[in-house]
Design a protein around this motif. Structure first.
Motif, PDB file in Angstrom:
ATOM      1  N   GLU A 198      69.161 -45.496  48.680  1.00 30.50           N
ATOM      2  CA  GLU A 198      69.120 -44.230  47.956  1.00 30.50           C
ATOM      3  C   GLU A 198      70.521 -43.622  47.871  1.00 30.50           C
ATOM      4  O   GLU A 198      71.213 -43.497  48.883  1.00 30.50           O
ATOM      5  CB  GLU A 198      68.180 -43.241  48.657  1.00 30.50           C
ATOM      6  CG  GLU A 198      66.730 -43.692  48.708  1.00 30.50           C
ATOM      7  CD  GLU A 198      66.099 -43.828  47.343  1.00 30.50           C
ATOM      8  OE1 GLU A 198      66.531 -43.086  46.424  1.00 30.50           O
ATOM      9  OE2 GLU A 198      65.176 -44.650  47.188  1.00 30.50           O
ATOM     10  N   ARG A 199      70.929 -43.237  46.648  1.00 32.52           N
ATOM     11  CA  ARG A 199      72.230 -42.602  46.458  1.00 32.52           C
ATOM     12  C   ARG A 199      72.099 -41.084  46.583  1.00 32.52           C
ATOM     13  O   ARG A 199      71.156 -40.492  46.043  1.00 32.52           O
ATOM     14  CB  ARG A 199      72.802 -42.974  45.085  1.00 32.52           C
ATOM     15  CG  ARG A 199      74.238 -42.471  44.889  1.00 32.52           C
ATOM     16  CD  ARG A 199      74.807 -42.929  43.559  1.00 32.52           C
ATOM     17  NE  ARG A 199      76.138 -42.353  43.357  1.00 32.52           N
ATOM     18  CZ  ARG A 199      76.801 -42.406  42.218  1.00 32.52           C
ATOM     19  NH1 ARG A 199      76.277 -43.029  41.172  1.00 32.52           N
ATOM     20  NH2 ARG A 199      78.001 -41.851  42.119  1.00 32.52           N
ATOM     21  N   VAL A 200      73.037 -40.483  47.268  1.00 34.20           N
ATOM     22  CA  VAL A 200      73.060 -39.033  47.452  1.00 34.20           C
ATOM     23  C   VAL A 200      74.420 -38.513  46.970  1.00 34.20           C
ATOM     24  O   VAL A 200      75.452 -39.111  47.295  1.00 34.20           O
ATOM     25  CB  VAL A 200      72.844 -38.674  48.944  1.00 34.20           C
ATOM     26  CG1 VAL A 200      72.930 -37.162  49.141  1.00 34.20           C
ATOM     27  CG2 VAL A 200      71.504 -39.198  49.439  1.00 34.20           C
ATOM     28  N   PRO A 201      74.464 -37.393  46.196  1.00 36.33           N
ATOM     29  CA  PRO A 201      73.331 -36.612  45.702  1.00 36.33           C
ATOM     30  C   PRO A 201      72.613 -37.306  44.543  1.00 36.33           C
ATOM     31  O   PRO A 201      73.056 -38.355  44.079  1.00 36.33           O
ATOM     32  CB  PRO A 201      73.988 -35.311  45.247  1.00 36.33           C
ATOM     33  CG  PRO A 201      75.358 -35.736  44.813  1.00 36.33           C
ATOM     34  CD  PRO A 201      75.755 -36.824  45.764  1.00 36.33           C
ATOM     35  N   ASN A 202      71.539 -36.679  44.068  1.00 38.56           N
ATOM     36  CA  ASN A 202      70.738 -37.316  43.024  1.00 38.56           C
ATOM     37  C   ASN A 202      71.430 -37.230  41.653  1.00 38.56           C
ATOM     38  O   ASN A 202      72.471 -36.588  41.503  1.00 38.56           O
ATOM     39  CB  ASN A 202      69.326 -36.715  42.975  1.00 38.56           C
ATOM     40  CG  ASN A 202      69.324 -35.243  42.581  1.00 38.56           C
ATOM     41  OD1 ASN A 202      70.123 -34.796  41.754  1.00 38.56           O
ATOM     42  ND2 ASN A 202      68.427 -34.464  43.165  1.00 38.56           N
TER      43      ASN A 202
END
Length: 748
Positions: free
Chosen positions: A399-403
């Motif tokens: 999952e990449r942060v931020p979206n």
């Protein structure tokens, strides 16, 4: 003795002779008669090889100068009126359908090109118009059967079956389906009759469309076609399937009066169960037990166990699909014996078929012992560090942060790009000069410093040119790369590379898939040096260019001892290291191409997520999940049908995606709108697989069509694909027209 056969054989030639002859014809270096003679020479060589290797049933008409689906369309008079109106010579018309035509007689685009089921081969999509009258007008299938017969070789003519032809064709709205099917049946009846008159005993009708998800209505169409076609057949009919099992149509298939049925035992998950439920004793089973898509040796013990299911049935040993999808022979390789003994290319698969036939007859049992010993060997040392990294992965790693919504305004501020930013997909023409310098370097005729100086000069030259026409985001051109997969594989542990392992991708385009031999790991930075050099030459953004893990896997010959998921995740970890190195060295925009994302998508929709998308999409996310919000991630996809997996593509969480759209007339845009696609998009505005140069007016119309459906703040402007196969003149003219068109639209 059990008989042997193959579904089809590679046609580009042992050393790509057909490619070079066809391209010479395109350039005007040779005449039509020279090209036709080369085709005849290759057919003779291949038929004789099959005969000498002991193959009992040899196919004909599996040869093509470009594509067999295109051949079938031309045979059946399925040629658009616009092409007809040009009044070209037959061969010129044929290539116009494949490549487009731009000359004194007119200007027409090529037919759309799509992936051939779940392979890296591409077929031309026939278009059936309202005024199309399906009838037999060509002679190729008859000529090649006769040609083989004159050589003393009896062949089994092969042609794409009527049901699959209808499935693959683009059919104009309003056409009377009943009339269309009646014309098709009549045409195929004529083909059967004419072949019988020439002395053919059996015909192979390829119906791979049967392995797809089929509705009851589609099965009824198949049944109707063949009830009529088989009613008064003048020769035996083999219906041949491949790339999966025929569960939806099996009962219909076995109750129709076919003389023989070809089934895939390699990719057909349900084939053994279907056979166990009953196979008619009045039909011959063509058992596809030798893998036509991978290059590993057949495990005889496993295949013989599989054949126990059909021991009471009349059967012919065959390949799971055409050998079109594997290289010609290992004889032209320089692998050590302890490595090459594990491989079987097309020619070696012929030997495997004849060996299996002997083993079924309980002869030459030493072949079984040798094969069993081969598979008992340990091929390589496992990479424990790689395996440990895989085991330590958690959901957060994907999952990449931020979206996406939070990244978008950050990137807009960072890059200050104009509306409708222009770019290219990555590569520029791999000219003769580029290839010669690479070859000289490999041979030691020039040293590393001379070679790198040449690459620097090419990069600088094309950067200056890109700036001169006003492209907004630049690329370095990939002059140092031989192939978008092989280049990376050569710098990764776990890969092997053939010398002449060429496989046809489309037309004259050949690829040389690397071989995944063991566990995959990155040894050192792979692209950082040239990306940094290019970025230092300009104030504009230069994209870092990588190939994604799914595409590297799908365009390689994969291992058979581990899952494709495991190999892909190994690749993803390696490419992730490269992404982070690029970012650390100041590369702010990184394109991770997943051109082949759809390629291994299961043919049955029910398997899409559980067997593929549930790990393929996360594998891409793993590659870029750790980059900063300011780093913009692009990806690219080409020549596949994406409309039905748009939701999955959006889950890749890229910032920008470019894709082929021009040959499909921007059909994907409606689905993007319907699905509220969040990612910024770059629909290809012109077809790079055609030598046509689109005009400013044409490109303006295409861009305006895009803007009529997609908000302009989400649109990028780019060609369909990389430009390595194109000439310099057409590349520069097309891109210059593209930027002129954008500038004109911006003024509006």
């Amino acid at each position: 003795m059990v008989k042997t056969s193959v579904i089809g054989f590679p046609r580009i030639g042992e050393f790509r002779e057909l490619k070079f002859a066809t391209e010479a014809f395109f350039r005007g270096d040779i005449q039509k008669k020279d090209l036709l003679e080369k085709g005849k020479e290759l057919r003779k060589k291949h038929w004789q090889l099959l005969k000498d290797e002991g193959i009992d049933e040899i196919p004909s008409n599996d040869f093509s100068f470009y594509d067999t689906t295109l051949d079938t369309a031309c045979l059946l008079n399925v040629v658009p009126a616009k092409i007809r109106s040009l009044q070209l010579e037959p061969l010129e018309e044929y290539f116009a359908l494949a490549r487009g035509y731009q000359g004194e007689k007119g200007d027409v685009k090529a037919w759309p090109m799509k992936k051939w089921f779940n392979t890296n081969y591409h077929y031309l999509v026939p278009k059936i118009e309202a005024n199309t009258k399906i009838q037999v007008v060509g002679t190729k299938i008859f000529d090649e059967f006769t040609e083989a017969k004159v050589l003393g070789i009896d062949t089994r003519p092969v042609i794409l079956g009527p049901f699959t032809f209808l499935q693959l064709a683009e059919i104009e709205e309003g056409i009377d389906q009943e009339k269309l099917i009646s014309q098709l049946i009549a045409a195929y009846q004529e083909i059967l009759s004419r072949l019988a008159d020439l002395g053919a005993k059996i015909i192979q009708l390829d119906e791979p469309g049967l392995v797809m998800d089929l509705s009851a209505k589609q099965v009824q169409v198949f049944e109707k076609i063949y009830q009529h076609l088989l009613a008064k057949r003048p020769l035996k009919v083999l219906v041949q399937t491949y790339f999966g099992d025929v569960r939806d149509a099996y009962q219909t298939l076995i109750h129709l009066p076919f003389d023989a049925i070809g089934l895939d035992f390699v990719e057909g998950k349900e084939t053994r169960r279907l056979i166990a439920d009953g196979f008619p004793t009045d039909k011959v089973l063509y058992a596809g037990v030798v893998n036509g898509k991978n290059i590993w040796r057949n495990h005889f013990q496993q295949t013989l166990a599989l054949l126990e299911d059909v021991k009471n049935q009349a059967f012919v040993l065959s390949t799971s699909c055409s050998l079109l999808h594997v290289p010609y022979t290992t004889a032209n390789e320089n692998f050590p014996n302890e490595i090459v003994t594990h491989f079987a290319f097309a020619k070696e698969k012929l030997t495997e078929l004849t060996a299996l036939a002997e083993l079924v007859a309980h002869k030459s049992m030493h072949l079984l012992q040798e094969n069993t010993e081969l598979f008992s060997q340990k091929r390589f040392e496992e990479n424990e560090l790689v395996k440990e990294k895989l085991q330590q992965l958690t959901p957060d790693d994907f999952e990449r942060v931020p979206n996406f919504d939070e990244r978008r305004p950050i990137q807009k501020t960072v890059f200050h790009l104009p509306e409708l930013p222009t770019t290219t997909i990555g590569s520029f023409p791999q000219t003769k000069e580029v290839k010669q310098n690479r070859l000289k370097w490999k041979k030691g005729e020039i040293d590393q410093e001379q070679y790198e100086q040449f690459i620097e000069e090419k990069i600088s030259e094309w950067l200056i040119w890109q700036e001169s026409i006003g492209l907004d985001v630049l690329v370095h051109g990939e002059f140092e790369r031989n192939d978008m997969v092989e280049y990376f594989g050569q710098q990764l542990e776990g890969y092997l590379f053939s010398k002449n392992g060429w496989v046809q991708s489309y037309g004259t385009r050949g690829v040389k898939p690397p071989i995944i031999w063991g566990d995959i790991a990155r040894k050192a930075p792979m692209t950082v040096k040239w990306s940094v050099f290019a970025q230092n030459q300009t104030q504009k953004v230069v994209k870092g260019m990588l190939t994604g893990p799914v595409t590297i896997l799908n365009w390689s010959f994969p291992r058979e001892d581990v899952s494709t998921k495991e190999s892909t995740l190994q690749l993803a970890l390696a490419i992730q290291e490269e992404v982070l190195d690029l970012e650390k060295n100041g590369i702010r925009m990184i394109q991770i191409d997943e051109a082949a994302l759809r390629e291994k998508l299961p043919l049955r929709r029910s398997d899409w997520y559980s067997e593929y998308l549930d790990w393929a999409i996360p594998a891409f996310r793993l590659v870029h999940s750790k980059v900063k919000p300011e780093t913009q991630i692009h990806t690219h996809m080409c020549y596949s049908e994406f409309t039905d997996i748009i939701a999955a593509i959006d889950q890749m969480d890229a910032d920008v995606i470019s894709f082929e759209a021009s040959r499909s007339n921007l059909a994907i845009l409606d689905e993007l709108v319907r699905r509220k696609f969040k990612t910024a998009v770059g629909p290809g505005v012109y077809d790079i697989h055609s030598p046509r140069i689109p005009s400013v007016a044409e490109l303006t119309a295409t861009i305006e069509a895009i803007l009529a459906k997609v908000p302009r703040e989400k649109v990028w402007i780019n060609p369909d694909c990389g430009l390595k196969t194109r000439g310099i003149e057409e590349t520069k003219a097309s891109l210059a027209n593209m930027t002129r068109a954008v500038k004109g639209i911006r003024k509006k």
